[in-house]
Scaffold this motif. Structure first.
Motif, mmCIF file in Angstrom:
data_model
loop_
_atom_site.group_PDB
_atom_site.id
_atom_site.type_symbol
_atom_site.label_atom_id
_atom_site.label_comp_id
_atom_site.label_asym_id
_atom_site.label_seq_id
_atom_site.Cartn_x
_atom_site.Cartn_y
_atom_site.Cartn_z
ATOM 1 N N ASN A 24 -137.807 -39.773 57.988
ATOM 2 C CA ASN A 24 -139.009 -39.716 58.811
ATOM 3 C C ASN A 24 -138.764 -38.774 59.989
ATOM 4 O O ASN A 24 -137.866 -39.001 60.795
ATOM 5 C CB ASN A 24 -139.309 -41.134 59.303
ATOM 6 C CG ASN A 24 -140.604 -41.197 60.058
ATOM 7 O OD1 ASN A 24 -140.999 -40.243 60.711
ATOM 8 N ND2 ASN A 24 -141.279 -42.336 59.958
ATOM 9 N N ILE A 25 -139.556 -37.702 60.077
ATOM 10 C CA ILE A 25 -139.242 -36.699 61.100
ATOM 11 C C ILE A 25 -139.535 -37.186 62.510
ATOM 12 O O ILE A 25 -138.999 -36.653 63.469
ATOM 13 C CB ILE A 25 -139.966 -35.354 60.839
ATOM 14 C CG1 ILE A 25 -141.453 -35.556 60.657
ATOM 15 C CG2 ILE A 25 -139.364 -34.639 59.657
ATOM 16 C CD1 ILE A 25 -142.202 -34.253 60.547
ATOM 17 N N LEU A 26 -140.349 -38.221 62.640
ATOM 18 C CA LEU A 26 -140.574 -38.765 63.977
ATOM 19 C C LEU A 26 -139.289 -39.417 64.497
ATOM 20 O O LEU A 26 -138.885 -39.233 65.637
ATOM 21 C CB LEU A 26 -141.723 -39.774 63.940
ATOM 22 C CG LEU A 26 -142.388 -40.034 65.281
ATOM 23 C CD1 LEU A 26 -142.924 -38.744 65.871
ATOM 24 C CD2 LEU A 26 -143.509 -41.029 65.130
ATOM 25 N N PHE A 96 -146.874 -33.567 64.967
ATOM 26 C CA PHE A 96 -148.242 -34.074 64.850
ATOM 27 C C PHE A 96 -149.064 -33.172 63.925
ATOM 28 O O PHE A 96 -149.792 -33.649 63.041
ATOM 29 C CB PHE A 96 -148.883 -34.157 66.242
ATOM 30 C CG PHE A 96 -150.316 -34.599 66.204
ATOM 31 C CD1 PHE A 96 -150.617 -35.915 65.896
ATOM 32 C CD2 PHE A 96 -151.342 -33.707 66.439
ATOM 33 C CE1 PHE A 96 -151.930 -36.332 65.829
ATOM 34 C CE2 PHE A 96 -152.653 -34.111 66.376
ATOM 35 C CZ PHE A 96 -152.953 -35.420 66.076
ATOM 36 N N ARG A 97 -148.906 -31.850 64.124
ATOM 37 C CA ARG A 97 -149.615 -30.902 63.261
ATOM 38 C C ARG A 97 -149.153 -31.057 61.811
ATOM 39 O O ARG A 97 -149.953 -30.995 60.869
ATOM 40 C CB ARG A 97 -149.366 -29.459 63.715
ATOM 41 C CG ARG A 97 -150.354 -28.958 64.730
ATOM 42 C CD ARG A 97 -151.767 -29.027 64.219
ATOM 43 N NE ARG A 97 -152.070 -28.113 63.133
ATOM 44 C CZ ARG A 97 -152.531 -26.899 63.297
ATOM 45 N NH1 ARG A 97 -152.745 -26.422 64.492
ATOM 46 N NH2 ARG A 97 -152.790 -26.129 62.240
ATOM 47 N N LEU A 102 -150.172 -31.782 56.587
ATOM 48 C CA LEU A 102 -149.444 -32.029 55.340
ATOM 49 C C LEU A 102 -149.608 -33.474 54.876
ATOM 50 O O LEU A 102 -149.275 -33.807 53.739
ATOM 51 C CB LEU A 102 -147.952 -31.716 55.508
ATOM 52 C CG LEU A 102 -147.611 -30.315 56.005
ATOM 53 C CD1 LEU A 102 -146.134 -30.208 56.309
ATOM 54 C CD2 LEU A 102 -148.005 -29.275 54.971
ATOM 55 N N GLY A 103 -150.070 -34.344 55.782
ATOM 56 C CA GLY A 103 -150.373 -35.717 55.405
ATOM 57 C C GLY A 103 -149.164 -36.597 55.197
ATOM 58 O O GLY A 103 -149.262 -37.655 54.584
ATOM 59 N N THR A 104 -148.012 -36.202 55.705
ATOM 60 C CA THR A 104 -146.832 -37.047 55.563
ATOM 61 C C THR A 104 -145.873 -36.806 56.714
ATOM 62 O O THR A 104 -145.917 -35.754 57.350
ATOM 63 C CB THR A 104 -146.116 -36.780 54.226
ATOM 64 O OG1 THR A 104 -144.936 -37.584 54.181
ATOM 65 C CG2 THR A 104 -145.734 -35.322 54.092
ATOM 66 N N GLN B 154 -146.744 -22.431 57.171
ATOM 67 C CA GLN B 154 -146.112 -22.156 58.461
ATOM 68 C C GLN B 154 -145.666 -23.435 59.144
ATOM 69 O O GLN B 154 -144.568 -23.499 59.694
ATOM 70 C CB GLN B 154 -147.082 -21.394 59.361
ATOM 71 C CG GLN B 154 -147.165 -19.927 59.017
ATOM 72 C CD GLN B 154 -148.154 -19.219 59.907
ATOM 73 O OE1 GLN B 154 -149.311 -19.599 59.986
ATOM 74 N NE2 GLN B 154 -147.702 -18.187 60.577
ATOM 75 N N VAL B 155 -146.526 -24.466 59.093
ATOM 76 C CA VAL B 155 -146.154 -25.729 59.732
ATOM 77 C C VAL B 155 -144.941 -26.323 59.032
ATOM 78 O O VAL B 155 -143.979 -26.767 59.675
ATOM 79 C CB VAL B 155 -147.342 -26.709 59.713
ATOM 80 C CG1 VAL B 155 -146.913 -28.061 60.224
ATOM 81 C CG2 VAL B 155 -148.479 -26.169 60.563
ATOM 82 N N ASP B 156 -144.938 -26.279 57.704
ATOM 83 C CA ASP B 156 -143.822 -26.833 56.942
ATOM 84 C C ASP B 156 -142.530 -26.067 57.229
ATOM 85 O O ASP B 156 -141.495 -26.661 57.552
ATOM 86 C CB ASP B 156 -144.177 -26.769 55.446
ATOM 87 C CG ASP B 156 -143.158 -27.472 54.593
ATOM 88 O OD1 ASP B 156 -142.173 -27.989 55.151
ATOM 89 O OD2 ASP B 156 -143.331 -27.496 53.369
#
Lengths: 121, 499
Positions: A24-26, A96-97, A102-104, B154-156
């Motif tokens: 989880n990147i958070l 957040f973006r 990306l929805g995950t 880009q975000v990924d």
């Protein structure tokens, strides 16, 4: 005092590494914050923890008189905190973006930039 | 004397401020171009000064070293600043056509110039904590440039890029703290002077490895490179080009600086690790390139494999090997930035960067084919292009040092590089276009076409000049290498005579 601070740094780094290993990147960036605070404490301790007078230079002298505290690590840590805060703010917005587009929040499900073989994302 | 050192740092930031204020009109992009012309002039003057006087140092704010921040330019720093200015100018001209209005309104030109300022600062500083600050300047603007536009890719890619670079930054910061704790100073020359006097040399080596990991992430060496191919193919082409040309090279520069000036005591240990890292970096990079079928992804993996060559020069640490590393560094920045600029034109004429979807460029756009041929086969090491001399010097250095394995690896990787370059050549240029369309350069409107082709042609010319007159550049690299291997000039310039 040094020993206590060294232990604190150790605990901070251990917790940070544990958090950063999460998918989880958070959790990852929370780990990052702890890690950067451990680095700040390292710099602070490197300047030696002493009980001294404030490093003020008397009028007319070129250097402070007697034993004074080391002022440099504070300046370094302050700089590092400010920079770290900026980077953390950016990273948080980026996460957040990432979540909204990306929805995950799981790093192994983010495959847009590097799709798996066969085109499945 | 210090004006020569400060002007190349102040100019990009001034340009950034003015470009930001004028970002809603066409003035912003021209300010960026003019600012970078001035930057090139300032960098050339710095170079002339260094060639004339040897190492020059400036104490900021009049605080004598090691108490204040020192800016230093030796031959390596000076040539890196010049090459940064050249790349920046080329990319800022290219950006006239490449960057759309929306990205300009978001402040592309300002971020770009801040990035250039950060890169130039990293090359010129002689203070470790100041180097950290320049790294951050560079990092935060590169974050902005990478995600500008905000597509999913880009975000990924940005998530990977940001997270790994932040870890490297914190490691670097901890390393600085520990080194400061041991030596009581942050001035690199002063650290180099006081390190041999320390009792606990084992701890110095531990810190050296910490710096190696931190800079290794920035330089994208094995096994820390994976953020690079995950992100470099996502932003605008101008951004890709400046990243590919300059960012990883700042990491390589920092490695070269720290592991010649500061950590030069236990070279049996540290430089052996570097040699293994170099070999594995070359191999994994080139295999990744062979496996991919998108031009930008192939080129991204090539960056990784080429970094291996520079690290190999540093790892061998003989005079000839250092000559090779410096020469390779300069040649690679020009060639790599140019290749990504060309990729942008390929995408605009043929419609994609994926090899399966394009073709026919050789027949319908021969000018582009020639312009691609020069940097591509220079990168692969065809004589007499610049990459050939760079590889030749490195391999002969390895043979001279009886390092047979690394020499064999370097030659094999060169061969595989040719394989993946011919793959691009055959697919994009020779084979007919799969949809039967004829990709022509005239498809791009004339003003933008020239904005694209002018910098590409200029960088290709530079590649040819280096290729046809290598003596001059090798002679310069020899001077730079001699200075790196014997840092007494550097230390005397920073700390005053008699140090």
């Amino acid at each position: 005092m040094e020993a206590l601070l060294a232990l604190t740094i150790g605990v901070l780094v251990a917790t940070a590494v544990y958090l950063m290993l999460a998918r989880n990147i958070l959790r990852f960036i929370f780990g990052l914050v702890l890690f950067s605070n451990a680095a700040n404490l390292t710099i602070f301790v490197s300047g030696r923890v002493t009980v001294g007078a404030p490093p003020l230079i008397p009028v007319g002298a070129d250097a402070p008189v007697g034993d004074v505290a080391n002022a440099l690590p504070q300046a370094l840590v302050l700089t590092a905190i400010v920079i770290g805060f900026g980077l953390f703010a950016f990273a948080l917005v980026l996460m957040f973006r990432a979540y909204s587009s990306l929805g995950t929040l799981y790093s192994d499900e983010m495959r847009v930039a590097e799709p798996r073989e066969g085109g499945k994302t | 004397m210090s004006w020569y050192l400060t002007v190349p740092l102040v100019l990009p930031f001034l340009t950034a401020v003015f470009a930001f204020l004028t970002r809603f009109g066409p003035a912003g992009r021209w300010i960026s171009v003019i600012g970078n012309v001035a930057m090139l002039l300032a960098a050339s003057m710095l170079m002339a000064k260094v060639l004339d006087q040897g190492v020059i140092a400036g104490q900021m704010g009049g605080w004598a070293a090691p108490f204040g921040i020192t800016l230093v330019a030796d031959y390596l720093s000076a040539v890196m600043v010049v090459i940064t200015a050249i790349t920046a100018l080329a990319v800022s001209v290219y950006a006239l056509g490449d960057i759309n209005d929306r990205k300009e309104h978001l402040g592309y030109h300002a971020l770009f110039n801040v990035l250039i300022g950060g890169v130039a600062g990293s090359f010129l500083t002689g203070d470790l904590f100041n180097l950290y600050v320049w790294f951050e300047v560079m990092l935060i603007s590169s974050f902005g440039l990478l995600v500008l536009g905000g597509t999913k890719e880009q975000v990924d890619g940005g998530v990977r890029y940001v997270t790994l670079n932040l870890i490297s930054t914190i490691l670097f910061l901890s390393g600085i703290g520990l080194l400061y704790g041991m030596t009581g100073t942050l001035n690199m020359a002063d650290i180099a002077r006081s390190l041999p006097e320390l009792e606990n040399q084992g701890l110095v080596t531990v810190i050296a490895v910490m710096f190696m990991v931190a800079f290794g992430v920035k330089a994208a060496v094995f096994p820390l490179f994976f953020w690079l191919p995950a992100s470099y193919h996502t932003p605008a082409f101008a951004v890709s080009a400046v990243f590919a040309g300059l960012l990883t090279k700042v990491g390589v520069y920092a490695l070269i600086r720290m592991f010649t000036l500061v950590f030069n005591a236990d070279t049996d240990f540290t430089h052996t690790i570097l040699l293994w890292v170099a070999a594995l970096t070359m191999i994994t990079g080139v295999l990744g390139a062979a496996a991919h079928n998108d031009i930008r992804k192939i080129l991204s993996f090539h960056i990784v494999s080429q970094i291996g060559y520079m690290i190999m020069g540093l790892a061998l640490l003989t005079p000839l090997a250092m000559v090779g590393a410096v020469f390779y560094l300069v040649h690679h920045i020009i060639v790599k930035a140019n290749l990504l600029l060309i990729t942008g034109v390929i995408e605009r004429t043929a419609g994609s960067t994926e090899l399966a979807k394009i073709g026919g460029l050789y027949k319908t756009a021969p000018l582009l084919a020639v312009l691609f041929f020069i940097p591509a086969f220079s990168l692969a090491g065809f004589p007499p292009l610049s990459g050939f001399w760079a590889k030749y010097v490195l391999v002969s250095a390895a043979l001279e040092d009886n390092a047979w394995v690394i020499a064999a690896v370097a030659l094999l990787v060169g061969l595989l590089t040719i394989f993946s370059m011919t793959k691009i050549w055959a697919e994009a240029f020779w084979k007919p276009h799969p949809e039967g369309v004829d990709p022509v350069l005239e498809a791009i409107d004339p003003a933008r076409r020239w904005a694209f082709l002018l910098p590409i042609a200029a960088l290709a010319m530079l590649t040819l000049v280096i290729g046809f007159f290598p003596q001059t550049f090798v002679a310069f690299a020899e001077m730079a290498a001699a200075q790196l291997l014997d840092p007494s000039d550097y230390m005397a310039a920073v700390l005053g005579e008699g140090a």
